[in-house]
Design a protein around this motif. Structure first.
Motif, PDB file in Angstrom:
ATOM      1  N   ASN A 200       0.810  -1.217   0.000  1.00 22.03           N
ATOM      2  CA  ASN A 200       0.000   0.000   0.000  1.00 22.03           C
ATOM      3  C   ASN A 200       0.841   1.263   0.000  1.00 22.03           C
ATOM      4  OD1 ASN A 200      -2.353  -1.474  -0.073  1.00 22.03           O
ATOM      5  ND2 ASN A 200      -2.694  -1.407   2.123  1.00 22.03           N
ATOM      6  N   GLY A 201       2.141   1.132  -0.261  1.00 17.97           N
ATOM      7  CA  GLY A 201       2.974   2.289  -0.518  1.00 17.97           C
ATOM      8  C   GLY A 201       3.893   2.740   0.595  1.00 17.97           C
ATOM      9  N   PHE A 202       3.890   2.084   1.746  1.00 18.14           N
ATOM     10  CA  PHE A 202       4.776   2.486   2.836  1.00 18.14           C
ATOM     11  C   PHE A 202       6.152   1.851   2.628  1.00 18.14           C
ATOM     12  CE2 PHE A 202       0.541   2.963   4.595  1.00 18.14           C
ATOM     13  CZ  PHE A 202       0.633   4.181   5.244  1.00 18.14           C
ATOM     14  N   ARG A 203       7.174   2.697   2.596  1.00 15.88           N
ATOM     15  CA  ARG A 203       8.527   2.212   2.343  1.00 15.88           C
ATOM     16  C   ARG A 203       9.403   2.192   3.595  1.00 15.88           C
ATOM     17  NH1 ARG A 203       6.190   0.404  -1.006  1.00 15.88           N
ATOM     18  NH2 ARG A 203       6.277   0.714  -3.265  1.00 15.88           N
ATOM     19  N   GLU A 204       8.926   2.811   4.658  1.00 17.84           N
ATOM     20  CA  GLU A 204       9.641   2.700   5.931  1.00 17.84           C
ATOM     21  C   GLU A 204       8.680   2.182   6.980  1.00 17.84           C
ATOM     22  OE1 GLU A 204      11.624   5.513   9.361  1.00 17.84           O
ATOM     23  OE2 GLU A 204      12.173   5.935   7.281  1.00 17.84           O
ATOM     24  N   VAL A 205       9.104   1.140   7.697  1.00 17.10           N
ATOM     25  CA  VAL A 205       8.306   0.589   8.785  1.00 17.10           C
ATOM     26  C   VAL A 205       9.099   0.717  10.076  1.00 17.10           C
ATOM     27  CG1 VAL A 205       6.995  -0.992   7.334  1.00 17.10           C
ATOM     28  CG2 VAL A 205       9.127  -1.774   8.368  1.00 17.10           C
ATOM     29  N   VAL A 206       8.387   1.041  11.147  1.00 18.53           N
ATOM     30  CA  VAL A 206       8.998   1.207  12.461  1.00 18.53           C
ATOM     31  C   VAL A 206       8.483   0.101  13.366  1.00 18.53           C
ATOM     32  CG1 VAL A 206       9.346   2.777  14.394  1.00 18.53           C
ATOM     33  CG2 VAL A 206       9.012   3.704  12.094  1.00 18.53           C
ATOM     34  N   LEU A 207       9.390  -0.716  13.870  1.00 24.82           N
ATOM     35  CA  LEU A 207       9.007  -1.794  14.773  1.00 24.82           C
ATOM     36  C   LEU A 207       8.850  -1.205  16.168  1.00 24.82           C
ATOM     37  CD1 LEU A 207      11.387  -4.653  13.566  1.00 24.82           C
ATOM     38  CD2 LEU A 207       9.117  -4.000  12.709  1.00 24.82           C
ATOM     39  N   THR A 208       7.643  -1.317  16.699  1.00 27.50           N
ATOM     40  CA  THR A 208       7.360  -0.671  17.963  1.00 27.50           C
ATOM     41  C   THR A 208       6.725  -1.635  18.945  1.00 27.50           C
ATOM     42  OG1 THR A 208       6.391   1.325  18.946  1.00 27.50           O
ATOM     43  CG2 THR A 208       5.047   0.141  17.336  1.00 27.50           C
ATOM     44  N   GLY A 209       6.697  -1.215  20.189  1.00 28.75           N
ATOM     45  CA  GLY A 209       6.122  -2.005  21.279  1.00 28.75           C
ATOM     46  C   GLY A 209       6.390  -1.275  22.576  1.00 28.75           C
ATOM     47  N   VAL A 210       5.998  -1.871  23.684  1.00 32.54           N
ATOM     48  CA  VAL A 210       6.240  -1.247  24.985  1.00 32.54           C
ATOM     49  C   VAL A 210       7.683  -1.454  25.413  1.00 32.54           C
ATOM     50  CG1 VAL A 210       5.576  -1.260  27.419  1.00 32.54           C
ATOM     51  CG2 VAL A 210       3.823  -1.476  25.652  1.00 32.54           C
ATOM     52  N   SER A 211       8.224  -2.636  25.161  1.00 29.05           N
ATOM     53  CA  SER A 211       9.622  -2.935  25.503  1.00 29.05           C
ATOM     54  C   SER A 211      10.156  -3.915  24.460  1.00 29.05           C
ATOM     55  CB  SER A 211       9.720  -3.530  26.914  1.00 29.05           C
ATOM     56  OG  SER A 211      11.063  -3.670  27.317  1.00 29.05           O
ATOM     57  N   ILE A 212      10.488  -3.385  23.273  1.00 30.60           N
ATOM     58  CA  ILE A 212      10.757  -4.255  22.128  1.00 30.60           C
ATOM     59  C   ILE A 212      12.007  -5.115  22.299  1.00 30.60           C
ATOM     60  CG2 ILE A 212       9.544  -2.733  20.532  1.00 30.60           C
ATOM     61  CD1 ILE A 212      12.249  -1.742  19.536  1.00 30.60           C
ATOM     62  N   GLY A 213      12.906  -4.738  23.201  1.00 27.17           N
ATOM     63  CA  GLY A 213      14.080  -5.574  23.427  1.00 27.17           C
ATOM     64  C   GLY A 213      13.744  -6.927  24.016  1.00 27.17           C
TER      65      GLY A 213
END
Length: 441
Positions: free
Chosen positions: A185-198
């Motif tokens: 759908n055209g998004f070329r940058e994605v940001v992996l997110t969460g409360v504590s992604i580590g």
């Protein structure tokens, strides 16, 4: 056709979850509007007392402007403080975290305003992952993908682990499917997110970690950039950084929440790392890439913070030349461990320290950005600012302002940096038709 208006406070996780609720309600026939809605969906934050106040202020305003509308309140503030919300009047639904994915059904069960608001029942078992599977991200050029929820750490100043619960990870296959849909759908940058992604992957049967997710996204056509959102320093070490820089699409930038540059304060905060560990992460990252970008958060005026401890934080920011530092005056939050602490810093002292540390933060950013002068950087043009310049971020998360056409919005453009000031990085796009066409904001 019923009209709905969405209001979101707080972090990328909340923005992601609002988008999921938006898509669910639009499928049910709602039409999104900015004013005059039949339904207001308020996704709240409780990271500071100010965030709670902002939510209460908005609820009062909406109730006065449109008393016949349904007001649905969800998010972190709604999780534990429903009595404060109910006392405001006019709220028809309070939906807890574990029922966010049921909002369309809940609204169908209770279709009119009532003096007896709907309140989510208590959680009786660990919730299943909310598999929202987004296809859009309104108002954004970059798309967020929630990979994890909850937190296993117990920072003394934080209430989020109380309202979000323990860490739970999303299966890798679901993340990949969502990334594929967003890229199509055209998004070329994605940001992996969460409360504590580590913490990602530690609870999964099929073991994986955050960089396994990033590596898997290299196979997704169109997902040209992968960015990691805020991560705890304890979850980053030399091996993590070495893997990161070898993962082709991952941006060389981390948001490492420092909170304090003094070990005694970190201990009282119940943070699980030392200043030496934080410094070693920055040094290792810069040894792998001299331009590696570190952004951070700092709390000013934590209970018991002495003048010397505060100055240690100031000195560390200056030393590490952090790209961006978000400053927060300490917020005394009921429900946190620190709420029991007695040695509170007077508000005038906190204000004074905020005033003193702010120029150091700006100067540290300037020192980081100075070497960019004359270089060509790739900028994702995200918006047009009031002065007419376009603005967007490099893969190292430096915000660059430059002249451009409307058609440049949503494209990755090569930009030569021509000026670096305390407040701005200014550049010039090299070619009118350069860059990849991305999603227009």
């Amino acid at each position: 056709m019923p009209k709905v208006c969405f209001k979101t406070f707080g972090c990328k996780v909340n923005q992601y979850e609002t988008q999921g609720i938006r898509e669910d309600l639009l499928k049910e026939g709602y039409r999104e509007v900015e004013e005059g809605a039949d339904l207001y969906l308020i996704n709240t934050c409780t990271v500071t007392e100010e965030a709670d106040r902002e939510a209460r202020r908005l609820i009062r305003t909406l109730q006065k402007k449109n008393p016949s509308a349904r007001i649905v309140v969800t998010g972190c503030y709604a999780q534990k403080d429903e009595k404060e919300i109910l006392a405001l009047g006019g709220v028809t639904h309070i939906v807890k975290q574990h029922e966010k994915d049921r909002i369309p059904d809940i609204l169908g069960e209770k279709t009119t305003a009532s003096t007896s608001p709907y309140i989510s029942p208590p959680l009786t078992k660990r919730p299943a992952w909310l598999s929202l599977q987004l296809s859009d991200f309104k108002g954004h050029t970059r798309a967020f993908i929630k990979v994890q929820d909850g937190c296993d750490y117990r920072c003394a100043f934080c209430k989020v682990w109380v309202v979000r619960g323990s860490s739970v990870s999303r299966p890798l296959s679901e993340i990949i499917r969502e990334a594929e849909r967003l890229a199509r759908n055209g998004f070329r940058e994605v940001v992996l997110t969460g409360v504590s992604i580590g913490l990602y992957g530690r609870d999964l049967k099929e073991k994986a970690d955050l960089l396994d997710v990033a590596k898997a996204l290299e196979s997704v056509p169109g997902a040209e950039r992968v960015r990691l959102s805020s991560i705890d320093p304890i979850d980053v070490d030399g091996r993590f950084l070495e893997r990161l820089v070898k993962t082709e699409r991952v941006c060389h930038q981390l948001h490492l929440s420092l909170q304090s540059g003094d070990d005694a304060v970190l201990s009282r905060m119940q943070r699980n790392y030392t200043v030496a560990h934080y410094r070693s992460i920055v040094q290792k990252a810069r040894s792998l890439d001299p331009r590696f970008s570190i952004t951070t958060d700092v709390i000013v005026g934590f209970p018991g913070e002495t003048e010397t401890e505060f100055e240690n934080t100031v000195s560390l920011i200056r030393e590490l030349q952090l790209t961006r530092t978000h400053l927060f005056p300490y917020s005394h939050r009921k429900g946190t461990v620190a709420f029991r602490f007695q040695d509170l810093i007077p508000a005038p002292v906190i204000r004074s320290r905020m005033k003193r540390i702010t120029p150091v933060v700006r100067e540290a950013s300037l020192e980081y950005r100075k070497p960019l002068l004359g270089e060509v950087v790739n900028v994702l043009a995200e918006e047009r600012e009031p002065d007419g310049l376009l603005a967007g971020y490099t893969d190292h998360y430096v915000r660059v302002h430059f002249r451009g056409e409307q058609k440049d919005l949503g494209r990755i453009l090569p930009v030569r940096v021509e000026a670096v000031t305390l407040d701005r990085t200014l550049g010039k796009a090299l070619h009118e038709d350069a860059g990849q066409t991305l999603r227009s904001p």
